[in-house]
Write a protein that holds these residues in place. Structure first.
Motif, PDB file in Angstrom:
ATOM      1  N   LYS A 163       7.262  15.204  -4.534  1.00  0.00           N
ATOM      2  CA  LYS A 163       7.413  15.157  -2.989  1.00  0.00           C
ATOM      3  C   LYS A 163       6.584  13.905  -2.287  1.00  0.00           C
ATOM      4  CE  LYS A 163       8.467  20.011  -2.591  1.00  0.00           C
ATOM      5  NZ  LYS A 163       8.172  21.232  -1.858  1.00  0.00           N
ATOM      6  N   SER A 164       6.073  13.202  -3.276  1.00  0.00           N
ATOM      7  CA  SER A 164       5.143  12.071  -2.865  1.00  0.00           C
ATOM      8  C   SER A 164       5.985  11.009  -1.873  1.00  0.00           C
ATOM      9  CB  SER A 164       4.279  11.435  -3.743  1.00  0.00           C
ATOM     10  OG  SER A 164       3.444  12.205  -4.295  1.00  0.00           O
ATOM     11  N   ASP A 165       5.298  10.312  -0.984  1.00  0.00           N
ATOM     12  CA  ASP A 165       5.905   9.286  -0.220  1.00  0.00           C
ATOM     13  C   ASP A 165       5.578   7.909  -0.802  1.00  0.00           C
ATOM     14  OD1 ASP A 165       6.503   7.041   1.662  1.00  0.00           O
ATOM     15  OD2 ASP A 165       6.176   8.525   3.417  1.00  0.00           O
ATOM     16  N   ILE A 166       6.719   7.347  -1.280  1.00  0.00           N
ATOM     17  CA  ILE A 166       6.546   6.189  -2.342  1.00  0.00           C
ATOM     18  C   ILE A 166       5.674   5.038  -1.237  1.00  0.00           C
ATOM     19  CG2 ILE A 166       8.803   5.035  -1.756  1.00  0.00           C
ATOM     20  CD1 ILE A 166       6.552   4.762  -4.893  1.00  0.00           C
ATOM     21  N   GLU A 167       6.033   5.069   0.069  1.00  0.00           N
ATOM     22  CA  GLU A 167       5.225   3.913   0.956  1.00  0.00           C
ATOM     23  C   GLU A 167       3.709   4.432   0.983  1.00  0.00           C
ATOM     24  OE1 GLU A 167       7.098   3.416   4.795  1.00  0.00           O
ATOM     25  OE2 GLU A 167       8.932   3.110   3.921  1.00  0.00           O
ATOM     26  N   LEU A 168       3.396   5.448   0.874  1.00  0.00           N
ATOM     27  CA  LEU A 168       2.024   5.950   1.066  1.00  0.00           C
ATOM     28  C   LEU A 168       1.362   5.668  -0.241  1.00  0.00           C
ATOM     29  CD1 LEU A 168       1.964   9.376   3.086  1.00  0.00           C
ATOM     30  CD2 LEU A 168       1.221   6.976   3.794  1.00  0.00           C
ATOM     31  N   ALA A 169       2.103   5.789  -1.365  1.00  0.00           N
ATOM     32  CA  ALA A 169       1.769   5.505  -2.677  1.00  0.00           C
ATOM     33  C   ALA A 169       1.295   3.982  -2.865  1.00  0.00           C
ATOM     34  CB  ALA A 169       2.882   5.799  -3.617  1.00  0.00           C
ATOM     35  N   ASN A 170       2.298   3.115  -2.353  1.00  0.00           N
ATOM     36  CA  ASN A 170       2.166   1.719  -2.355  1.00  0.00           C
ATOM     37  C   ASN A 170       0.833   1.183  -1.486  1.00  0.00           C
ATOM     38  OD1 ASN A 170       4.061   0.344  -4.259  1.00  0.00           O
ATOM     39  ND2 ASN A 170       5.584   1.042  -2.415  1.00  0.00           N
ATOM     40  N   TYR A 171       0.639   1.744  -0.278  1.00  0.00           N
ATOM     41  CA  TYR A 171      -0.503   1.703   0.402  1.00  0.00           C
ATOM     42  C   TYR A 171      -2.003   1.862  -0.364  1.00  0.00           C
ATOM     43  CZ  TYR A 171      -4.645   2.745   3.599  1.00  0.00           C
ATOM     44  OH  TYR A 171      -5.709   2.636   4.465  1.00  0.00           O
ATOM     45  N   LEU A 172      -2.039   3.164  -1.185  1.00  0.00           N
ATOM     46  CA  LEU A 172      -3.195   3.326  -2.052  1.00  0.00           C
ATOM     47  C   LEU A 172      -2.979   2.356  -3.171  1.00  0.00           C
ATOM     48  CD1 LEU A 172      -2.776   7.295  -2.359  1.00  0.00           C
ATOM     49  CD2 LEU A 172      -4.557   6.020  -1.178  1.00  0.00           C
ATOM     50  N   TYR A 173      -2.141   1.977  -3.611  1.00  0.00           N
ATOM     51  CA  TYR A 173      -1.903   0.877  -4.756  1.00  0.00           C
ATOM     52  C   TYR A 173      -2.579  -0.240  -4.295  1.00  0.00           C
ATOM     53  CZ  TYR A 173       0.213  -1.999  -8.167  1.00  0.00           C
ATOM     54  OH  TYR A 173       0.806  -2.882  -9.231  1.00  0.00           O
ATOM     55  N   ASN A 174      -2.311  -0.628  -3.054  1.00  0.00           N
ATOM     56  CA  ASN A 174      -2.832  -2.012  -2.390  1.00  0.00           C
ATOM     57  C   ASN A 174      -4.217  -1.803  -2.228  1.00  0.00           C
ATOM     58  OD1 ASN A 174      -0.393  -3.387  -2.656  1.00  0.00           O
ATOM     59  ND2 ASN A 174       0.235  -2.402  -0.764  1.00  0.00           N
ATOM     60  N   MET A 175      -4.482  -0.487  -1.628  1.00  0.00           N
ATOM     61  CA  MET A 175      -6.010  -0.428  -1.254  1.00  0.00           C
ATOM     62  C   MET A 175      -6.853  -0.519  -2.566  1.00  0.00           C
ATOM     63  SD  MET A 175      -6.880   0.119   1.805  1.00  0.00           S
ATOM     64  CE  MET A 175      -8.701   0.920   1.364  1.00  0.00           C
ATOM     65  N   ALA A 176      -6.544  -0.269  -3.602  1.00  0.00           N
ATOM     66  CA  ALA A 176      -7.259  -0.174  -4.954  1.00  0.00           C
ATOM     67  C   ALA A 176      -7.475  -1.479  -5.374  1.00  0.00           C
ATOM     68  CB  ALA A 176      -6.345   0.224  -5.966  1.00  0.00           C
ATOM     69  N   ALA A 177      -7.050  -2.559  -4.917  1.00  0.00           N
ATOM     70  CA  ALA A 177      -7.682  -4.111  -5.292  1.00  0.00           C
ATOM     71  C   ALA A 177      -8.992  -4.148  -4.356  1.00  0.00           C
ATOM     72  CB  ALA A 177      -6.448  -4.945  -4.679  1.00  0.00           C
ATOM     73  N   LEU A 178      -8.888  -3.672  -3.291  1.00  0.00           N
ATOM     74  CA  LEU A 178     -10.178  -3.563  -2.338  1.00  0.00           C
ATOM     75  C   LEU A 178     -11.337  -2.959  -3.190  1.00  0.00           C
ATOM     76  CD1 LEU A 178      -8.749  -3.304   1.307  1.00  0.00           C
ATOM     77  CD2 LEU A 178      -9.214  -5.225  -0.017  1.00  0.00           C
ATOM     78  N   TRP A 179     -10.873  -1.865  -3.864  1.00  0.00           N
ATOM     79  CA  TRP A 179     -12.113  -1.009  -4.645  1.00  0.00           C
ATOM     80  C   TRP A 179     -12.364  -1.782  -6.112  1.00  0.00           C
ATOM     81  CZ3 TRP A 179      -8.547   3.936  -4.100  1.00  0.00           C
ATOM     82  CH2 TRP A 179      -8.469   4.320  -2.797  1.00  0.00           C
ATOM     83  N   GLY A 180     -11.858  -2.969  -6.113  1.00  0.00           N
ATOM     84  CA  GLY A 180     -12.074  -3.670  -7.333  1.00  0.00           C
ATOM     85  C   GLY A 180     -11.238  -3.270  -8.799  1.00  0.00           C
ATOM     86  N   LYS A 181     -10.027  -2.616  -8.227  1.00  0.00           N
ATOM     87  CA  LYS A 181      -9.128  -2.088  -9.444  1.00  0.00           C
ATOM     88  C   LYS A 181      -8.206  -2.844  -9.776  1.00  0.00           C
ATOM     89  CE  LYS A 181     -12.229   1.046  -9.377  1.00  0.00           C
ATOM     90  NZ  LYS A 181     -13.417   0.888 -10.088  1.00  0.00           N
ATOM     91  N   GLU A 182      -7.480  -2.884 -11.006  1.00  0.00           N
ATOM     92  CA  GLU A 182      -6.049  -3.144 -11.438  1.00  0.00           C
ATOM     93  C   GLU A 182      -5.425  -1.973 -11.477  1.00  0.00           C
ATOM     94  OE1 GLU A 182      -5.753  -6.201 -14.427  1.00  0.00           O
ATOM     95  OE2 GLU A 182      -6.671  -7.539 -13.358  1.00  0.00           O
ATOM     96  N   ALA A 183      -4.941  -1.528 -10.326  1.00  0.00           N
ATOM     97  CA  ALA A 183      -4.104  -0.149 -10.475  1.00  0.00           C
ATOM     98  C   ALA A 183      -2.704  -0.323 -11.135  1.00  0.00           C
ATOM     99  CB  ALA A 183      -4.013   0.317  -8.906  1.00  0.00           C
ATOM    100  N   VAL A 184      -2.423   0.862 -11.497  1.00  0.00           N
ATOM    101  CA  VAL A 184      -1.012   1.103 -12.000  1.00  0.00           C
ATOM    102  C   VAL A 184      -0.409   2.237 -11.228  1.00  0.00           C
ATOM    103  CG1 VAL A 184      -1.622   0.282 -14.533  1.00  0.00           C
ATOM    104  CG2 VAL A 184      -1.761   2.574 -13.625  1.00  0.00           C
TER     105      VAL A 184
END
Length: 332
Positions: A163-184
Motif C-alpha cells: 500500500k506504499s505511495d511510490i512518490e513518497l518512496a522516491n522522496y525517501l530515495y532522493n533524501m538518501a543522497a543527502l544522508w550519504g547513501k547510494e540507495a536502492v
C-alpha cells in the motif's frame, strides 16, 4: 508535511537507540536534521546517548564531520516519551525484530505523529506489507533497511509495501543522497528485500562447503575476501559480469546451478554454535573463538575499516564512468 529537501527543516524521530538506532541517529545528525532519539527502555537511555556521542567523537577524529561533536549534539533530544515525536516528519523504528513488539511501538507512534508523517522500519526480515497495517494511512509507511554502522556505510534500501505511495518512496530515495547513501529502491515487497536475499544465498553456500568438508571456515572466508571482496566495493554482480564476459557466466550457470545447496533450514554448523550459546564476537564463541582482547581488537579493526573502505568507495560511485564522461565533455 512539507516535503522539503532541506535537512534542517525535517525533524527525524529515531525509535530504539540500540546498536543500529544510535548509528542511524548519528547519520541524521551529521546530515543536519533535528533528531528526537526515543529509547522505549528508560534504563537504556544513557547508553544510547553515549553511543551517539562516541560515534560523533570518532567521526570527528576521522574527518568525517567538519564540526566538533557538540555542534551536532545540540540538535539531539533523547527521551522515552512518545509525545516528543509529535512534530517529527520522518520516523525510523529500530526496536527488536519481533512483530508483536513492533505492533505496540507503531501503535504508539501512530497515535502522536501527524497523519502525513512518513513512518519507516529498519526491519531486515519482516515484510513491510505486514507492518504497514499497524498504522493509519499505510501509504506513508516504508522500510528503510540500513547497514551498520549507518553513519559510515553507503548502503540503504527503501522498501515499498503493498500500500506504499511510490512518490513518497522516491522522496525517501532522493533524501538518501543527502544522508550519504547510494540507495536502492525495492518497488515490490519481498521477504529479505535485495541485500539479504543476495547475502543469505552466499551464507548458505559457505556453510554447506564447510559442513561437507570441502574447505575450512578460514579458507571460505579467504575466498570471499579475495574475490567478492575485491570487486563488490566498486561494482555489483551485474557490472562485474559485464566487465568479465557475460557469456562465460551463462555457461558456468548451466553446470553449477543444479549443484548449489538449496537447503530450506539452517544447517548443522550454525545450529551447533547457536545451540551451545555462541554469538560471535559478542561472547567470544562463533565460527571462530575469541579471547576478550581479540573481541575488542576485532571490533576496533572493523570500525577503522568502515572509515577506510568508505574513502575508497567514495572515489568510485555507481555512476563513476558517466561522471568522467561528463567532465571530459565539459572540457571540450
Amino acid at each position: 508535511m512539507k516535503h522539503s529537501m532541506v535537512p534542517g527543516e525535517i525533524s527525524v524521530g529515531i525509535v530504539g537507540l540500540g546498536l543500529m538506532g544510535s548509528s542511524i541517529a548519528t547519520c541524521m545528525l551529521i546530515a543536519g536534521h533535528p533528531v528526537v532519539g526515543l529509547e522505549p527502555l528508560e534504563e537504556e537511555l544513557a547508553l544510547g546517548e553515549n553511543r551517539i556521542q562516541a560515534h560523533l567523537k570518532i567521526a570527528w577524529e576521522k574527518n568525517l564531520i567538519s564540526e566538533k561533536p557538540d555542534f551536532y549534539l545540540q540538535n539531539l533530544l533523547v527521551t522515552s516519551d512518545y509525545s516528543e515525536l509529535r512534530d517529527t516528519h520522518i520516523i525510523i523504528e529500530n526496536v527488536k525484530e519481533d512483530i508483536a513488539i513492533k505492533k505496540v511501538v507503531f501503535t504508539k507512534i501512530d497515535a502522536v505523529v501527524s497523519t502525513d508523517a512518513l513512518i519507516t522500519s529498519n526491519t531486515s526480515a519482516i515484510p513491510i506489507s505486514e507492518l504497514q497495517e499497524f498504522v493509519s494511512n499505510p501509504s506513508r509507511f516504508f522500510g528503510l533497511h540500513w547497514m551498520e554502522p549507518a553513519h559510515t556505510t553507503r548502503f540503504l534500501e527503501v522498501i515499498c509495501g503493498d500500500k506504499s505511495d511510490i512518490e513518497l518512496a522516491n522522496y525517501l530515495y532522493n533524501m538518501a543522497a543527502l544522508w550519504g547513501k547510494e540507495a536502492v529502491l525495492v518497488k515490490k515487497d519481498i521477504r529479505g528485500f535485495i541485500a539479504n536475499r543476495l547475502m543469505y544465498a552466499m551464507y548458505r553456500e559457505a556453510m554447506f562447503l564447510v559442513e561437507e568438508e570441502y574447505a575450512s571456515v578460514e579458507d571460505v572466508d579467504r575466498a570471499c575476501r579475495n574475490v567478492a571482496g575485491y570487486f563488490l566495493p566498486m561494482v555489483g554482480v551485474f557490472r562485474w559480469m559485464d566487465l568479465t564476459g557475460v557469456g562465460a557466466y551463462r555457461t558456468v550457470m548451466k553446470d553449477l546451478f543444479p549443484l548449489l545447496n538449496n537447503a530450506t533450514v539452517p544447517g548443522k554448523l550454525i545450529n551447533k554454535i547457536v545451540d551451545e550459546g555462541g554469538n560471535g564476537v559478542f561472547n567470544g564463541k562463533g565460527f571462530y573463538e575469541y579471547t576478550e582482547e581479540e573481541r575488542k581488537l576485532w571490533q576496533e579493526a572493523y570500525t577503522k575499516f568502515t572509515y577506510e573502505i568508505r574513502e575508497i568507495a567514495l572515489k568510485y560511485p555507481h555512476d563513476v564512468v558517466k561522471k568522467q564522461i561528463d567532465k571530459e565533455n565539459e572540457q571540450i
